[in-house]
Structures are given as structure tokens and as C-alpha cells.
Design a protein around this motif. Structure first.
Motif, PDB file in Angstrom:
ATOM      1  N   SER A  68       3.541  14.496 -38.258  1.00 37.52           N
ATOM      2  CA  SER A  68       4.015  13.615 -39.323  1.00 37.52           C
ATOM      3  C   SER A  68       3.177  12.337 -39.410  1.00 37.52           C
ATOM      4  N   LYS A  69       3.250  11.663 -40.551  1.00 30.47           N
ATOM      5  CA  LYS A  69       2.551  10.382 -40.724  1.00 30.47           C
ATOM      6  C   LYS A  69       3.102   9.346 -39.747  1.00 30.47           C
ATOM      7  N   LEU A  70       4.394   9.418 -39.452  1.00 32.14           N
ATOM      8  CA  LEU A  70       5.019   8.478 -38.515  1.00 32.14           C
ATOM      9  C   LEU A  70       4.446   8.652 -37.109  1.00 32.14           C
ATOM     10  N   THR A  71       4.241   9.897 -36.692  1.00 31.40           N
ATOM     11  CA  THR A  71       3.657  10.173 -35.370  1.00 31.40           C
ATOM     12  C   THR A  71       2.217   9.682 -35.306  1.00 31.40           C
ATOM     13  N   VAL A  72       1.467   9.905 -36.382  1.00 32.08           N
ATOM     14  CA  VAL A  72       0.090   9.401 -36.447  1.00 32.08           C
ATOM     15  C   VAL A  72       0.081   7.886 -36.323  1.00 32.08           C
ATOM     16  N   LYS A  73       0.971   7.232 -37.063  1.00 38.91           N
ATOM     17  CA  LYS A  73       1.044   5.765 -37.029  1.00 38.91           C
ATOM     18  C   LYS A  73       1.346   5.268 -35.621  1.00 38.91           C
ATOM     19  N   LYS A  74       2.241   5.962 -34.912  1.00 40.63           N
ATOM     20  CA  LYS A  74       2.592   5.555 -33.558  1.00 40.63           C
ATOM     21  C   LYS A  74       1.380   5.624 -32.629  1.00 40.63           C
ATOM     22  N   GLY A  75       0.583   6.676 -32.780  1.00 39.13           N
ATOM     23  CA  GLY A  75      -0.615   6.810 -31.956  1.00 39.13           C
ATOM     24  C   GLY A  75      -1.660   5.759 -32.299  1.00 39.13           C
ATOM     25  N   LEU A  76      -1.868   5.514 -33.596  1.00 43.61           N
ATOM     26  CA  LEU A  76      -2.856   4.517 -34.015  1.00 43.61           C
ATOM     27  C   LEU A  76      -2.419   3.100 -33.662  1.00 43.61           C
ATOM     28  N   ASP A  77      -1.111   2.854 -33.707  1.00 33.66           N
ATOM     29  CA  ASP A  77      -0.599   1.525 -33.373  1.00 33.66           C
ATOM     30  C   ASP A  77      -0.950   1.129 -31.943  1.00 33.66           C
ATOM     31  N   MET A  78      -1.043   2.119 -31.052  1.00 28.09           N
ATOM     32  CA  MET A  78      -1.434   1.827 -29.671  1.00 28.09           C
ATOM     33  C   MET A  78      -2.869   1.300 -29.623  1.00 28.09           C
ATOM     34  N   LEU A  79      -3.746   1.870 -30.461  1.00 31.01           N
ATOM     35  CA  LEU A  79      -5.129   1.407 -30.508  1.00 31.01           C
ATOM     36  C   LEU A  79      -5.240   0.065 -31.224  1.00 31.01           C
ATOM     37  N   VAL A  80      -4.331  -0.181 -32.167  1.00 35.05           N
ATOM     38  CA  VAL A  80      -4.277  -1.493 -32.817  1.00 35.05           C
ATOM     39  C   VAL A  80      -3.889  -2.558 -31.798  1.00 35.05           C
ATOM     40  N   SER A  81      -2.879  -2.238 -30.966  1.00 34.77           N
ATOM     41  CA  SER A  81      -2.419  -3.199 -29.958  1.00 34.77           C
ATOM     42  C   SER A  81      -3.489  -3.476 -28.911  1.00 34.77           C
ATOM     43  N   GLU A  82      -4.410  -2.519 -28.694  1.00 31.97           N
ATOM     44  CA  GLU A  82      -5.508  -2.698 -27.747  1.00 31.97           C
ATOM     45  C   GLU A  82      -6.709  -3.414 -28.377  1.00 31.97           C
ATOM     46  N   GLY A  83      -6.601  -3.698 -29.685  1.00 27.82           N
ATOM     47  CA  GLY A  83      -7.692  -4.385 -30.359  1.00 27.82           C
ATOM     48  C   GLY A  83      -8.847  -3.479 -30.737  1.00 27.82           C
ATOM     49  N   VAL A  84      -8.634  -2.163 -30.649  1.00 23.25           N
ATOM     50  CA  VAL A  84      -9.686  -1.204 -30.990  1.00 23.25           C
ATOM     51  C   VAL A  84      -9.702  -0.949 -32.498  1.00 23.25           C
ATOM     52  N   LEU A  85      -8.525  -0.910 -33.104  1.00 20.49           N
ATOM     53  CA  LEU A  85      -8.382  -0.704 -34.541  1.00 20.49           C
ATOM     54  C   LEU A  85      -7.741  -1.918 -35.193  1.00 20.49           C
ATOM     55  N   HIS A  86      -7.974  -2.061 -36.495  1.00 22.75           N
ATOM     56  CA  HIS A  86      -7.305  -3.100 -37.274  1.00 22.75           C
ATOM     57  C   HIS A  86      -6.732  -2.437 -38.512  1.00 22.75           C
ATOM     58  N   SER A  87      -5.446  -2.643 -38.755  1.00 18.93           N
ATOM     59  CA  SER A  87      -4.775  -1.999 -39.873  1.00 18.93           C
ATOM     60  C   SER A  87      -4.226  -3.038 -40.836  1.00 18.93           C
ATOM     61  N   ARG A  88      -4.498  -2.842 -42.119  1.00 19.18           N
ATOM     62  CA  ARG A  88      -3.984  -3.747 -43.144  1.00 19.18           C
ATOM     63  C   ARG A  88      -3.359  -2.939 -44.267  1.00 19.18           C
ATOM     64  N   SER A  89      -2.222  -3.403 -44.748  1.00 14.44           N
ATOM     65  CA  SER A  89      -1.538  -2.726 -45.838  1.00 14.44           C
ATOM     66  C   SER A  89      -2.420  -2.751 -47.089  1.00 14.44           C
ATOM     67  N   GLY A  90      -2.593  -1.598 -47.711  1.00 12.56           N
ATOM     68  CA  GLY A  90      -3.399  -1.503 -48.911  1.00 12.56           C
ATOM     69  C   GLY A  90      -4.886  -1.359 -48.658  1.00 12.56           C
ATOM     70  N   PHE A  91      -5.305  -1.517 -47.404  1.00 10.30           N
ATOM     71  CA  PHE A  91      -6.720  -1.416 -47.064  1.00 10.30           C
ATOM     72  C   PHE A  91      -7.001  -0.192 -46.205  1.00 10.30           C
ATOM     73  N   VAL A 101     -13.000  -8.177 -14.585  1.00  7.71           N
ATOM     74  CA  VAL A 101     -13.335  -8.364 -15.983  1.00  7.71           C
ATOM     75  C   VAL A 101     -12.072  -8.749 -16.713  1.00  7.71           C
ATOM     76  N   PHE A 102     -12.148  -9.791 -17.529  1.00  9.46           N
ATOM     77  CA  PHE A 102     -11.004 -10.182 -18.336  1.00  9.46           C
ATOM     78  C   PHE A 102     -11.418 -10.140 -19.795  1.00  9.46           C
ATOM     79  N   GLU A 103     -10.600  -9.494 -20.608  1.00 11.10           N
ATOM     80  CA  GLU A 103     -10.878  -9.458 -22.039  1.00 11.10           C
ATOM     81  C   GLU A 103      -9.611  -9.792 -22.788  1.00 11.10           C
ATOM     82  N   ALA A 104      -9.740 -10.631 -23.806  1.00 11.85           N
ATOM     83  CA  ALA A 104      -8.617 -10.971 -24.680  1.00 11.85           C
ATOM     84  C   ALA A 104      -9.031 -10.688 -26.108  1.00 11.85           C
TER      85      ALA A 104
END
Length: 237
Positions: free
Chosen positions: A42-65, A229-232
Motif C-alpha cells: 500500500s501507499k501507506l506502507t511505502v510512506k512508512k518506509g520512506l519516512d524512516m529515511l526522511v528522519s535519517e536525513g537521507v530523503l526530503h519530502s514535500r507536499s506537492g513536490f 563520528v558525529f553527524e547532525a
């Protein structure tokens, strides 16, 4: 063999594709509908997986983009977020722990203040050294109130205390406050980690709270500077 949850499959596969360049930095990922079809979920399951990468700073998600690749994931770096334990970052299979102290005692004034308890409430005083792939990595001293983290045993210290807190005590870990500074190794540091007294180390002082704001951990960890190593990542909402 236990099968990973579907959202973890999405998370792992997208992460791998970013690492190997299938998805380049600055590139937009396929839409949620396209990824849902690709992963048979489902799209919801995909979003949950991608949100983990967003929280790690690997992905950036914007509404409409859509969702864009910001950077490649970092491996083997010791990065600690608000609710991450050491093993969740490095991987349990790579970590060995040696317990040097596990006692129940009354807190000092400083520890009581950090944990926001009175000096008549008992705490755990834990000292552990950590080894990553058989190589010395850190020496940590941790304090936790018995009233908040009951039933802690040495067997939990050999693995992940945070897993015990989440899975067995069913408590949600929420936020941490971290201080870092350079220090010189003591004789105790030197004997445990196989370095010389006076060697430079990185000291990380951390206070961690539950979802309700209650502090449950105060720790001081000394790291070998060579491996630290510290990364923010700061993402504007």
C-alpha cells in the motif's frame, strides 16, 4: 527465519538503491503509487518506509513536490539520535559488552538532579565497556532510577537496554539532551580500552527522557577519538 515487515523491505531496498547510485543525490523518487505497485504493497506502507529515511536525513519530502534524495546513507558511524541505543546504530552482531559494575545505590546530588528524583530514590549504577568487531570503542557509565526501569538485570546489559525498555517494559523513548567535549583518558580508561593514560578522548554526556517527559537515563560515555563520528542533519519543515 523471521521475515521483515513490508515497510522495512521498502526502507532497506530504497536505501540500498541510494547507496549504489540507482537513485542519485538530487533525484526525485517515483511516486508513492508507483512504489506501492513496485513493492506490491500500500501507499501507506511505502510512506512508512520512506519516512524512516526522511528522519535519517537521507530523503526530503514535500507536499506537492515529491520525495528527493538529499545524501547517501552513512555506515559504521556512531551516530546517536534521541531514542537510539548503541546497538541499533552499529548492529548487535558487531558489538560485545563487558560489565565492570552493576550496583543499586542511592544517587549523588548531581545524579538525582539529572534524573529529577530525590536523593532517597535508588538507582542503577552501570559501567560497561563496548567493543565493535573485537576492537575497543568506548567506556560508559549509566544511571537509571529503579522506580522507572524496574527489573533490569546483567543479562540485559550484554544486549540492548533500550530493547528491554521498549519491548518488555512497553515504554516509549522520546528525547535526549547531549553534551560533547574532549577529555584525557584516566588510568581506568587506559586499562580497559588498551590506550595510554592522558590520550585524547571524546566524552558524550546524555540525558534521555520517555514520551511523557520523565528522565530515565543519565550517562557519560568516553569514546576513542579515532572512531568517533558525529553527524547532525537539520531539516526545515
Amino acid at each position: 527465519m523471521k521475515k521483515n515487515a513490508k515497510y522495512m523491505e521498502v526502507y532497506s531496498d530504497v536505501k540500498k538503491k541510494i547507496e549504489n547510485g540507482t537513485y542519485a543525490i538530487g533525484e526525485k523518487l517515483p511516486t508513492g503509487s508507483e512504489l506501492a505497485k513496485q513493492y506490491h504493497t500500500s501507499k501507506l506502507t511505502v510512506k512508512k518506509g520512506l519516512d524512516m529515511l526522511v528522519s535519517e536525513g537521507v530523503l526530503h519530502s514535500r507536499s506537492g513536490f515529491g520525495t528527493e534524495v538529499l545524501r547517501k546513507p552513512i555506515h559504521n558511524s556512531k551516530v546517536f539520535g534521541p531514542s537510539e541505543g548503541f546497538m541499533s546504530v552499529v548492529g548487535e552482531e558487531h558489538v560485545d559488552s563487558e560489565i565492570h559494575m552493576f550496583s543499586i545505590e542511592l544517587p549523588s546530588k548531581k545524579i538525582a538532579e539529572r534524573l529529577q528524583i530525590n536523593d532517597k530514590e535508588y538507582i542503577y549504577n552501570i559501567v560497561r565497556s563496548r567493543f565493535v568487531d573485537q576492537q575497543p570503542y568506548s567506556l560508559e557509565q549509566t544511571f537509571m532510577p529503579l522506580s522507572i526501569i524496574p527489573g533490569l538485570e546483567p543479562k540485559h546489559l550484554k544486549k540492548s537496554v533500550y530493547s528491554y525498555i521498549r519491548n518488555e517494559l512497553q515504554l516509549e523513548i522520546n528525547a535526549s539532551h547531549v553534551w560533547m567535549k574532549g577529555v584525557l583518558a584516566t588510568e581506568f580508561d587506559a586499562n580497559i580500552l588498551g590506550i595510554d593514560a592522558g590520550d585524547f578522548m571524546i566524552e558524550v554526556e546524555k540525558s534521555v527522557s520517555l514520551a511523557n517527559g520523565t528522565p530515565f537515563e543519565y550517562s557519560i560515555t568516553r569514546h576513542l577519538y579515532q572512531d568517533f563520528v558525529f553527524e547532525a542533519v537539520f531539516v526545515e519543515k
